[in-house]
Design an enzyme around this catalytic site. Structure first.
Site, short mmCIF file in Angstrom:
data_model
loop_
_atom_site.label_atom_id
_atom_site.label_comp_id
_atom_site.label_asym_id
_atom_site.label_seq_id
_atom_site.Cartn_x
_atom_site.Cartn_y
_atom_site.Cartn_z
N LYS A 180 0.77 -1.11 0.10
CA LYS A 180 0.09 -0.02 -0.10
C LYS A 180 0.84 1.29 0.05
O LYS A 180 1.45 1.55 1.07
CB LYS A 180 -0.74 0.02 1.18
CG LYS A 180 -1.82 1.08 1.16
CD LYS A 180 -2.28 1.73 2.64
CE LYS A 180 -1.53 2.73 3.24
NZ LYS A 180 -1.60 4.19 2.55
N GLU A 253 10.73 1.50 9.57
CA GLU A 253 11.77 2.46 9.10
C GLU A 253 11.06 3.72 9.24
O GLU A 253 10.21 4.38 8.56
CB GLU A 253 12.02 2.18 7.58
CG GLU A 253 13.07 1.11 7.31
CD GLU A 253 14.19 1.15 8.06
OE1 GLU A 253 14.89 2.21 7.67
OE2 GLU A 253 14.69 0.07 8.58
P1 NAD Z 1 3.15 8.61 7.57
O1 NAD Z 1 3.46 7.99 8.77
O2 NAD Z 1 1.95 9.64 7.37
O3 NAD Z 1 2.46 7.67 6.31
C1 NAD Z 1 3.35 6.57 5.97
C2 NAD Z 1 2.37 5.71 5.39
O4 NAD Z 1 1.52 4.92 6.44
C3 NAD Z 1 1.36 5.98 4.46
O5 NAD Z 1 0.98 4.97 3.71
C4 NAD Z 1 0.02 6.17 5.21
O6 NAD Z 1 -1.20 6.07 4.70
C5 NAD Z 1 0.25 4.88 6.34
N1 NAD Z 1 -0.33 5.23 7.72
C6 NAD Z 1 -0.59 6.49 8.29
N2 NAD Z 1 -1.05 5.90 9.50
C7 NAD Z 1 -1.06 4.66 9.84
C8 NAD Z 1 -1.61 3.83 10.88
N3 NAD Z 1 -2.20 4.25 11.91
N4 NAD Z 1 -1.56 2.60 10.41
C9 NAD Z 1 -1.06 2.06 9.34
N5 NAD Z 1 -0.74 2.73 8.24
C10 NAD Z 1 -0.50 4.07 8.32
O7 NAD Z 1 4.36 9.11 6.78
P2 NAD Z 1 4.46 10.15 5.78
O8 NAD Z 1 4.22 11.52 6.02
O9 NAD Z 1 4.09 9.46 4.35
O10 NAD Z 1 6.11 10.10 5.37
C11 NAD Z 1 7.31 10.98 5.97
C12 NAD Z 1 7.78 9.98 7.03
O11 NAD Z 1 8.46 8.82 6.75
C13 NAD Z 1 9.07 11.09 7.74
O12 NAD Z 1 8.91 10.80 9.32
C14 NAD Z 1 10.33 10.44 7.16
O13 NAD Z 1 11.37 10.36 8.13
C15 NAD Z 1 9.69 8.87 7.29
N6 NAD Z 1 10.60 7.95 6.30
C16 NAD Z 1 11.26 7.00 6.91
C17 NAD Z 1 12.24 6.31 6.17
C18 NAD Z 1 13.13 5.15 6.71
O14 NAD Z 1 13.92 4.67 5.89
N7 NAD Z 1 13.49 5.43 7.92
C19 NAD Z 1 12.30 6.38 4.75
C20 NAD Z 1 11.39 7.60 4.19
C21 NAD Z 1 10.70 8.36 5.12
#
Ligand code: NAD
Length: 483
Positions: A180, A253
């Protein structure tokens, strides 16, 4: 900043379908996808509901029975052909990635090339049983078997690369997948599903677009055995809590607040372009971007000025324009958050050396902003800004810089910069992070584990260590001789 070209390659921004059990599918609702360079919707795709998820999970469970018994070599060959088809489609995928994500076209192409080469790299890592004891009395072997169905949930900053790593890891180790993407950037991932359909048996790869709700349903689903989640710390905690109910394995991650520590012996002008790139690539929307720079007082002023000069000359614009170096912020919510952090920074009395004025007009553009003399307790220093605004902080003692770099709940990565790599490595070895670089920042390889310490995550991606997170260990202990 001009509007994006009116003409898209034919068929590129329409005909998006979910992938369920080897078939293109629609869903009960749709997602509007916005081009962040214009703020306008440019495409619409289907979104999955609970029924589509149930169908995808059932298909993945059925497909698992056959897929787990295929050989590593066979799975590697299929993944190799999948990677080739990604390369064949690189131009179209890159164009779509720039439209939905915003990054400059050249970086979109690089992301696809990296996704393909890292995936192939993963499939060259041998996974073998380990013999723990082979004595006259007994033979003890440690074997590894696949977990089952993996739910992969990805964010919006690098949708292709962050899908490819877990997807390949799961498939190569014999697991099947329900993938997803973020609701902000679903399109390239749906296109990856189209490519996967040609290379994997029905049900092995399923791709469902949807919002956070769909993510929650995936983490709750009793037919899913493992979650590979990439995203924010807050969502990561919710994922882990939800996965605990069925004791799903998790790889998390999460976010970072990476520090770069610049020691007193560097040439500030020589390293400024490297620091700038590691901070501002993808407009700072990178988990392992430099998010705080600590500079020794001897080089502080010169480094601030050199970074500000880099920021002033960087070309911000639509990623489809050939000379653009920094694209827009990917979505409105993140843009508003960054504007809030900028306002807070201005109110705090910190010095803004470059940028700091958000342009009016279409698109979510935010200028590269360098901030000096800022309070350590400000939002910009404490929070993960995830955007093109960087604080430069002064220190006089290396130990103090280390303490401040480590004074955070995050622990993704960090770096130390010096003319003397040994001296820098000694300090880097005391950073509380998953990866500490010396004289560079932000490099990953299929062979090297990557992931977060502290609240930046659980587990590692890439490398044998990362692959084993998709496998269950099983000890087989055989007593020798006859009964
Ligand atoms: P997010 O956590 O808002 O969303 C990420 C994904 O999770 C989306 O697909 C979203 O629909 C889904 N999601 C949201 N809430 C959820 C829940 N409660 N249960 C299951 N799925 C859920 O993050 P974002 O704003 O899309 O991305 C930015 C963040 O990602 C930043 O904090 C960034 O540092 C992190 N990130 C980490 C890595 C890594 O490898 N460590 C890589 C890229 C981005």
């Amino acid at each position: 900043m001009s509007a994006h070209p009116a003409h898209h390659p034919p068929g590129l921004v329409s005909d998006f379908r979910l992938l369920i059990d080897g078939e293109a599918a629609t869903g009960p609702s749709t997602l509007d996808v916005i081009n962040p360079a214009t703020g306008q919707m440019f495409a619409r795709c289907p979104a999955a509901g609970r029924q589509e998820l149930d169908r995808a999970v059932s298909a993945a469970r059925r497909a698992f029975r056959g897929w787990r018994d295929t050989s590593y070599a066979d799975r590697a060959a299929r993944i190799g052909r999948f990677c080739e088809s990604m390369r064949d489609q690189q131009d179209e995928l890159a164009y779509l990635l720039t439209l939905e994500q915003g990054k400059p076209l050249k970086q979109a192409k690089d992301e696809i090339a990296r996704a393909a080469s890292q995936s192939e790299g993963l499939t060259r890592i041998p996974i073998q049983p380990q013999v723990l004891e082979d004595s006259d009395e007994r033979r003890i072997e440690l074997q590894f078997f696949p977990l089952g169905v993996t739910g992969i949930i990805t964010p919006w900053n690098a949708p292709i690369n962050l899908a490819a790593g877990p997807l390949t890891s799961a498939l190569y180790t014999g697991n099947t997948v329900v993938l997803k993407p973020s609701p902000y950037t679903p399109l390239c991932t749906l296109k990856l599903g189209e490519l996967a359909r040609e290379h994997f048996p029905a049900g092995v790869v399923n791709v469902l677009a949807g919002g956070d709700d769909l993510g929650r349903w995936i983490t709750e689903h009793s037919g899913i055995d493992k979650i590979a989640f990439t995203g924010s710390v807050e969502a990561g905690k919710a994922v882990m809590a939800s996965a605990a109910k069925t004791l799903k394995r998790v790889t998390l991650e999460l976010g970072g607040n990476d520090a770069a520590i610049v020691l007193d012996d560097v040439d500030p002008r020589a390293i400024a372009p490297k620091l700038f790139f590691a901070s501002f690539v993808n407009s700072g929307q990178v988990c392992m971007a430099i998010k705080r720079t600590y500079a020794h007082e001897r080089v502080y002023a010169a480094l601030c000025e050199a970074l500000a000069a880099e920021a002033r000359k960087a070309k911000v614009g639509n990623g489809l324009e050939p000379d653009t170096q920094l694209g827009p912020i990917q979505n409105r919510e993140q843009y508003d958050r960054l504007v809030g952090i900028l306002d807070d920074t201005k109110r705090s009395g910190a010095r803004i050396l470059a940028g700091g004025e958000v342009p009016r007009g279409e698109g979510y553009f935010f200028p590269p902003t360098i901030v000096a003399d800022i309070d350590e307790d400000s939002r910009l220093v404490r929070e993960e800004q995830f955007g093109p605004i960087i604080p430069v902080l002064k220190f006089s003692d290396d130990e103090d810089a280390l303490r401040r770099a480590n004074d955070t709940r995050y622990g993704l990565s960090g770096s130390v910069w010096s003319r003397d790599p040994e001296r820098a490595a000694a300090l880097a070895s005391r950073l509380e992070v998953g990866t500490a670089w010396v004289n560079h920042h932000r490099a990953t390889s299929a062979l090297v584990p990557f992931g977060g310490a502290k609240e930046s995550g659980i587990g590692r991606v890439y490398s044998e260590m990362g692959l084993k997170a998709y496998l269950e260990p099983r000890v087989v202990s055989v007593l020798k001789g006859t009964l």
